[in-house]
Design a protein around this motif. Structure first.
Motif, PDB file in Angstrom:
ATOM      1  N   MET A  49       0.839  -1.170   0.000  1.00 23.39           N
ATOM      2  CA  MET A  49       0.000   0.000   0.000  1.00 23.39           C
ATOM      3  C   MET A  49       0.892   1.244   0.000  1.00 23.39           C
ATOM      4  O   MET A  49       1.781   1.392   0.817  1.00 23.39           O
ATOM      5  N   ALA A  50       0.620   2.170  -0.942  1.00 18.55           N
ATOM      6  CA  ALA A  50       1.424   3.382  -1.061  1.00 18.55           C
ATOM      7  C   ALA A  50       0.969   4.405  -0.040  1.00 18.55           C
ATOM      8  O   ALA A  50      -0.211   4.547   0.245  1.00 18.55           O
ATOM      9  N   VAL A  51       1.933   5.087   0.513  1.00 20.82           N
ATOM     10  CA  VAL A  51       1.636   6.121   1.491  1.00 20.82           C
ATOM     11  C   VAL A  51       1.580   7.462   0.760  1.00 20.82           C
ATOM     12  O   VAL A  51       2.511   7.834   0.058  1.00 20.82           O
ATOM     13  N   GLU A  52       0.448   8.167   0.911  1.00 20.45           N
ATOM     14  CA  GLU A  52       0.312   9.473   0.273  1.00 20.45           C
ATOM     15  C   GLU A  52       0.868  10.545   1.205  1.00 20.45           C
ATOM     16  O   GLU A  52       0.638  10.502   2.401  1.00 20.45           O
ATOM     17  N   THR A  53       1.584  11.432   0.617  1.00 16.64           N
ATOM     18  CA  THR A  53       2.109  12.547   1.409  1.00 16.64           C
ATOM     19  C   THR A  53       1.543  13.846   0.857  1.00 16.64           C
ATOM     20  O   THR A  53       1.267  13.972  -0.335  1.00 16.64           O
TER      21      THR A  53
END
Length: 97
Positions: free
Chosen positions: A1-5
């Motif tokens: 799962m990609a972490v949004e910044t």
């Protein structure tokens, strides 16, 4: 799962505030074969609150030279003038100085 910044916050500096309000946008009205000279004077008086003499001077610049810089303002006000002049059927552009 990609972490949004989140994007980095925009730093509001005095320079950026000053830049936003600088009167560095020209409102240019161009000559056209459609509108009567008296109508152009009327539009300048109505939209730009020019006196009849000042409106006539700018109309003659448009007629004789092909264009006239009718205002130099901040971007927001220049865009407002652009929209109002265009709504009256005149050829108008804005450009940064």
């Amino acid at each position: 799962m990609a972490v949004e910044t989140l994007p980095p916050p925009v730093e509001i500096t005095e320079e950026k505030i000053k830049e936003a309000f600088e009167k560095n946008w020209n409102v240019i009205v161009w000559n056209d074969p459609v509108n009567l000279m008296s109508y152009v004077v009327f539009v300048f008086m109505k939209v730009l609150a020019f006196t009849k003499e000042k409106a006539a001077k700018h109309m003659l610049e448009v007629h004789c030279l092909g264009r006239s810089i009718v205002a130099t303002e901040g971007r927001e006000k220049a865009e407002l003038y652009y929209q109002q002049i265009q709504a009256h059927g005149l050829l108008v552009t804005i450009e940064q100085t």
